[in-house]
Design an enzyme around this catalytic site. Structure first.
Site, PDB file in Angstrom:
ATOM      1  N   HIS A 215      42.249  -3.036 -67.576  1.00  0.00           N
ATOM      2  CA  HIS A 215      43.686  -2.441 -67.782  1.00  0.00           C
ATOM      3  C   HIS A 215      44.726  -2.763 -66.579  1.00  0.00           C
ATOM      4  O   HIS A 215      44.179  -3.735 -65.914  1.00  0.00           O
ATOM      5  CB  HIS A 215      43.257  -0.848 -67.411  1.00  0.00           C
ATOM      6  CG  HIS A 215      42.861  -0.488 -65.697  1.00  0.00           C
ATOM      7  ND1 HIS A 215      41.495  -0.780 -65.279  1.00  0.00           N
ATOM      8  CD2 HIS A 215      43.381  -0.119 -64.735  1.00  0.00           C
ATOM      9  CE1 HIS A 215      41.374  -0.574 -64.236  1.00  0.00           C
ATOM     10  NE2 HIS A 215      42.590  -0.348 -63.629  1.00  0.00           N
ATOM     11  N   ARG A 283      28.230   0.837 -55.370  1.00  0.00           N
ATOM     12  CA  ARG A 283      29.513   0.498 -55.114  1.00  0.00           C
ATOM     13  C   ARG A 283      30.599   1.475 -55.134  1.00  0.00           C
ATOM     14  O   ARG A 283      30.662   2.364 -56.174  1.00  0.00           O
ATOM     15  CB  ARG A 283      30.085  -0.620 -56.005  1.00  0.00           C
ATOM     16  CG  ARG A 283      31.653  -1.114 -55.410  1.00  0.00           C
ATOM     17  CD  ARG A 283      32.028  -2.228 -56.211  1.00  0.00           C
ATOM     18  NE  ARG A 283      33.208  -2.829 -55.947  1.00  0.00           N
ATOM     19  CZ  ARG A 283      34.413  -2.474 -56.501  1.00  0.00           C
ATOM     20  NH1 ARG A 283      34.060  -1.893 -58.029  1.00  0.00           N
ATOM     21  NH2 ARG A 283      35.457  -2.853 -56.242  1.00  0.00           N
TER      22      ARG A 283
HETATM   23  C1  LIG Z   1      48.671   8.469 -61.781  1.00  0.00           C
HETATM   24  C2  LIG Z   1      47.841   8.176 -62.487  1.00  0.00           C
HETATM   25  C3  LIG Z   1      47.480   6.566 -62.775  1.00  0.00           C
HETATM   26  C4  LIG Z   1      46.306   6.649 -63.605  1.00  0.00           C
HETATM   27  C5  LIG Z   1      46.454   7.933 -64.503  1.00  0.00           C
HETATM   28  C6  LIG Z   1      47.027   8.799 -63.277  1.00  0.00           C
HETATM   29  O1  LIG Z   1      47.541   9.916 -64.051  1.00  0.00           O
HETATM   30  C7  LIG Z   1      45.693   9.229 -62.340  1.00  0.00           C
HETATM   31  C8  LIG Z   1      44.519   8.281 -62.602  1.00  0.00           C
HETATM   32  C9  LIG Z   1      45.013   6.866 -62.519  1.00  0.00           C
HETATM   33  C10 LIG Z   1      44.100   6.042 -63.168  1.00  0.00           C
HETATM   34  C11 LIG Z   1      42.928   5.326 -62.036  1.00  0.00           C
HETATM   35  C12 LIG Z   1      41.911   4.582 -62.609  1.00  0.00           C
HETATM   36  C13 LIG Z   1      42.448   3.498 -63.600  1.00  0.00           C
HETATM   37  C14 LIG Z   1      43.419   4.217 -64.501  1.00  0.00           C
HETATM   38  C15 LIG Z   1      44.215   3.251 -65.563  1.00  0.00           C
HETATM   39  C16 LIG Z   1      43.066   5.542 -65.177  1.00  0.00           C
HETATM   40  O2  LIG Z   1      42.336   5.545 -66.142  1.00  0.00           O
HETATM   41  O3  LIG Z   1      43.389   6.591 -64.223  1.00  0.00           O
HETATM   42  C17 LIG Z   1      44.685   4.691 -63.706  1.00  0.00           C
HETATM   43  C18 LIG Z   1      45.713   5.597 -64.092  1.00  0.00           C
HETATM   44  C19 LIG Z   1      46.956   4.445 -64.755  1.00  0.00           C
HETATM   45  O4  LIG Z   1      47.312   3.620 -63.614  1.00  0.00           O
HETATM   46  O5  LIG Z   1      47.637   4.353 -65.660  1.00  0.00           O
HETATM   47  O1  LIG Z   2      36.941  -0.279 -58.415  1.00  0.00           O
HETATM   48  C1  LIG Z   2      37.788  -1.219 -58.604  1.00  0.00           C
HETATM   49  O2  LIG Z   2      37.346  -2.151 -58.037  1.00  0.00           O
HETATM   50  C2  LIG Z   2      38.792  -1.067 -59.720  1.00  0.00           C
HETATM   51  C3  LIG Z   2      39.527   0.414 -59.406  1.00  0.00           C
HETATM   52  C4  LIG Z   2      40.656   0.619 -60.416  1.00  0.00           C
HETATM   53  O3  LIG Z   2      41.124  -0.552 -61.016  1.00  0.00           O
HETATM   54  C5  LIG Z   2      41.373   1.751 -60.365  1.00  0.00           C
HETATM   55  O4  LIG Z   2      40.965   2.635 -59.702  1.00  0.00           O
HETATM   56  O5  LIG Z   2      42.746   1.767 -60.818  1.00  0.00           O
HETATM   57 FE   LIG Z   3      43.297   0.037 -61.619  1.00  0.00          FE
END
Ligand SMILES: C=C1C[C@]23C[C@@]1(O)CC[C@H]2[C@@]12CCC[C@@](C)(C(=O)O1)[C@H]2[C@@H]3C(=O)O
Ligand SMILES: O=C(O)CCC(=O)C(=O)O
Ligand SMILES: [Fe+2]
Length: 354
Positions: A215, A283
Site C-alpha cells: 500500500h 515484531r
Molecule cells: C488516517 C489514516 C491513514 C490510514 C487510515 C487512517 O484513517 C487510520 C489508519 C491508517 C492506516 C495505517 C495502516 C496502513 C493504512 C493503509 C491502513 O489501512 O490504515 C493506513 C491508512 C492510510 O494511510 O490510508
Molecule cells: O510495520 C511496518 O513496517 C509497516 C507499517 C505501515 O506501513 C503502516 O502502519 O502504514
Molecule cells: Fe504504511
C-alpha cells in the site's frame, strides 16, 4: 458495542502451528529469508544535521520515496518507552482488547486489522491499534483500574509532541528540496494526530503469510519506528522487486505519502510498502501518519506547475482523500488525477495566452 469477534473473528496467532487457509497467501518470493541483496541496495541513511541534508533528501525522495533519518531529536528513551507500551498493549487478553475494538459507527480508533484489510480475500498476520487524537478513552477501557492507562497515554502523548516537531523539520526540508519556500511548510502543520501501532506475531509459515499488504500511505509523510526486520519497499521505476528495509539502530524511517505526491505534482512519488512476518520473532512497529489540518487543501504547488507542466492532480483535503482511500484503495490517487484531455486543453490554453 461491536467486538473484534464481530468485525474480525478472533484468531489466536500464538496457538497456531500451521497457517489456516484464510491466512495463506500465494508464496512471497521476496521474503527476506529467501532474498539476499547487496548492501548498496537500501534506502539511504540521512543525518539531519548534515550540511547536505536538503540534497540528500531530494535524492532519496526521487530514488526511493523512503529514507532513514539519524539525529532526529527524538530521545532514545522515548522510543524505547513507546515500544514497550506497544508490547504491553498488544499483550492484553482478547476480552479486554474487545472492549476497545474499532467501531465503524464511532470512527477508526481502536483495535482491529488495518483498515485496508477489507480489500483482500486473505487475512493479515497482524493486529493493529489506531489512535486518532487522544488514546485516553480507549486506554481507560483497557486498564479500568484507574492507573494502568497512565504510562501508555503519557508515552503516546510525548511521542506525538516529539513527532510534531520532527515532522515540522522534515516538511521544511522536503519543501526546500523541491525548491519551494520553506516557510509555506508551516501551513501544513498541526493536522490531527494519527498513530498506528502494529503487532506482527511469530508465524509458522512466514513465506506464505502477509503482515500488511502492499500500500501507500494517505499522508504527506509517515514516520516509522521499527527495531526488527519486516518492512519492505518497492523502488519506483526499478525492476528490482521488494527491498527489505533493515532497521538502522537509532534511526527513524520516513515514507513519502500520497499527499506529498500530489503537492509535488508527482515529482516525489508515494512509496509502495508492505510488512512481512518472521517465524520466531514478534515484531512491533509504530507509524506516525502526518497529514495537513482538516481545512487545508493540498494541490500541486504553483511553483511546480507551469506552461510545460500542468497540474496532474486536483485539490483535496485530507478527510476527503481518506474517504477515497477507504472506498477505492490503490485507485484513490488516480481518482484525483486530472485527465489527459483536460491537461492538453490546459497546456493549449496557456500556450495561447503566452
Ligand atoms: C488516517 C489514516 C491513514 C490510514 C487510515 C487512517 O484513517 C487510520 C489508519 C491508517 C492506516 C495505517 C495502516 C496502513 C493504512 C493503509 C491502513 O489501512 O490504515 C493506513 C491508512 C492510510 O494511510 O490510508
Ligand atoms: O510495520 C511496518 O513496517 C509497516 C507499517 C505501515 O506501513 C503502516 O502502519 O502504514
Ligand atoms: Fe504504511
Amino acid at each position: 458495542m461491536p467486538s473484534l469477534k464481530d468485525t474480525h473473528p478472533h484468531f489466536d496467532f500464538f496457538s497456531a502451528d500451521s497457517l489456516p487457509d484464510s491466512y495463506t497467501w500465494p508464496p512471497l518470493d521476496d521474503h527476506p529469508s529467501s532474498v539476499h541483496r547487496s548492501d548498496g541496495h537500501h534506502p539511504p541513511v540521512i543525518d539531519l544535521d548534515s550540511p547536505d541534508a536538503v540534497d540528500l533528501v531530494r535524492r532519496a525522495c526521487l530514488d526511493w520515496g523512503a529514507f532513514h533519518v539519524t539525529n532526529h531529536g527524538v530521545p532514545t528513551e522515548l522510543l524505547h518507552r513507546v515500544e514497550s507500551q506497544t508490547r504491553r498493549l498488544f499483550s492484553l487478553p482478547t476480552h479486554l482488547k474487545n472492549l476497545a475494538a474499532r467501531s465503524p459507527d464511532v470512527g477508526v480508533s481502536g483495535f482491529g486489522p488495518a483498515p485496508i484489510s477489507r480489500f483482500f480475500d486473505k487475512r493479515f498476520w497482524s493486529e493493529g491499534f489506531t489512535i486518532i487524537g487522544s488514546p485516553f478513552e480507549h486506554a481507560l477501557r483497557l486498564w479500568p483500574d484507574g492507573l494502568g492507562h497512565v504510562p501508555f497515554c503519557d508515552a503516546m502523548r510525548e511521542y506525538e509532541e516529539a513527532m510534531e516537531g520532527f515532522t515540522g523539520r522534515l516538511m521544511r526540508l522536503a519543501f526546500a528540496s523541491l525548491g519551494l519556500d520553506e516557510s509555506v511548510a508551516s501551513e501544513f502543520r498541526g493536522g490531527p494526530t494519527v498513530i498506528q501501532l502494529n503487532s506482527y506475531p511469530p508465524c509458522p509459515d512466514p513465506g506464505r503469510a502477509m503482515g500488511l499488504a502492499a500500500h501507500t500511505d494517505s499522508t504527506l509523510l509517515t514516520v516509522l519506528h521499527q527495531t526488527a526486520t519486516g518492512l519492505q519497499v518497492l523502488r519506483r521505476g526499478g525492476s528490482t522487486g521488494w527491498t527489505t528495509v533493515r532497521p538502522v539502530p537509532g534511526a527513524l524511517v520516513v515514507h513519502i505519502g500520497d499527499l506529498l505526491h500530489v503537492l509535488s505534482n508527482g515529482r516525489y512519488q508515494s512509496v509502495v510498502h508492505r510488512a512481512v512476518v518472521d517465524r520466531a520473532r514478534h515484531r512491533y512497529s509504530v507509524a506516525y501518519l502526518c497529514g495537513p489540518p482538516a481545512h487545508v487543501k493540498v494541490s500541486p504547488s504553483p511553483t511546480l506547475v507551469g506552461p510545460d507542466r500542468a497540474p496532474a492532480y486536483r485539490a483535496v483535503v485530507w478527510g476527503e482523500y481518506l474517504g477515497l482511500k477507504a472506498k477505492l484503495f490503490d485507485r484513490a490517487l488516480t481518482s484525483i488525477s486530472v485527465p489527459c484531455d483536460v491537461l492538453s486543453i490546459a497546456c493549449f490554453a496557456s500556450e495561447v495566452v503566452h
